[in-house]
Write a protein that holds these residues in place. Sequence first.
Motif: not given
Length: 251
Positions: A46-52, A84-89, A187-197
Amino acid sequence: MISEIGLLTVAGVVAGFVNAIAGGGTLISFPALVAIGLPPVVANLTSTVALVPGYLGAAVAQYQELKGQQGRLGWLFPTAVAGGITGAMLLLHTHEALFNALIPYLLLLAAVLLGVQEQVRVWLLRRISAPDMSEVGAIPLVFLAAVYGGYFGAGLSVILLAVLGVVLGESLKRLNGLKQILAFGINGAAAAFFVVSGEVVWSLAGGMAIATLVGGLLGGKCARVVDPRLLRCTVVLLAILLAIVYWLRQP
C-alpha cells in the motif's frame, strides 16, 4: 478513525517531502501504515502505491536530463519494469511471518544505504570522467536493484545511482535523471502489479498518495533551504530506531 487519517496524512506529507530532498520516504509511510493495524506485507505494498505520484513528479522534473539517453532507456527501462514486477511477486509470495522477521534487517539495510548516500555521490563525481561502457552491461545490476525496489524500496535511489555510475561514464546530473525515470518504472510496475493483486487498501492508499504529492511539491520548494544531510541523518536514525523496535517485538 480521525486520528488514523491524521497520522497517515502527516506521514504522507513527510514521506513525500523526505523523498524530494533526501530519499527514504518509505521509512515514514510504511511504519505509519503498520501502526494503524495493517499487516506488514499489505502495509508495504500500500505504501508503494501511495508513493508512486512522488516518483512520477521527480521523473518529470528531470526529464530534460534524458535527452540523448533514449537508447539507454530502451534497454534499461524494460529491465527496471521487469525487476520491479519480480520484486512485487516475491513480496506477495512472502509469508507474513517471514516478512515480519525480515523487517528489522530491511530497515537497517535502508539506513545503511541512506547513510552512505553522500559517499556514493562523492565517488560518482570522481568517476564521471571514466570511459562509458555499454548500457547492456548495466542490465543485470539494474534488474537486481529493481527486484529490491519492488520488494521494499527504501534506499533504491542510492543503489540505482551506484549501479549506473559503475557502468556509465556520465555526469552526475544526467545519471540522476536516468535514475529518476528508472525508479519510477520500478515503483510504477510494482504498484500496478499490487493493484491487479487486489491487496491494496485503497481507502488509505488514495489519501496518502495525495499527501505524498503535496509533500513532494513542498520538498521541491524547500530543497534550497533544507539541509539534505541533516534530513538524511534524521531519517537514518529513525530507521535504526524502528529496526530496534521491530526486532524487540519479534516472538
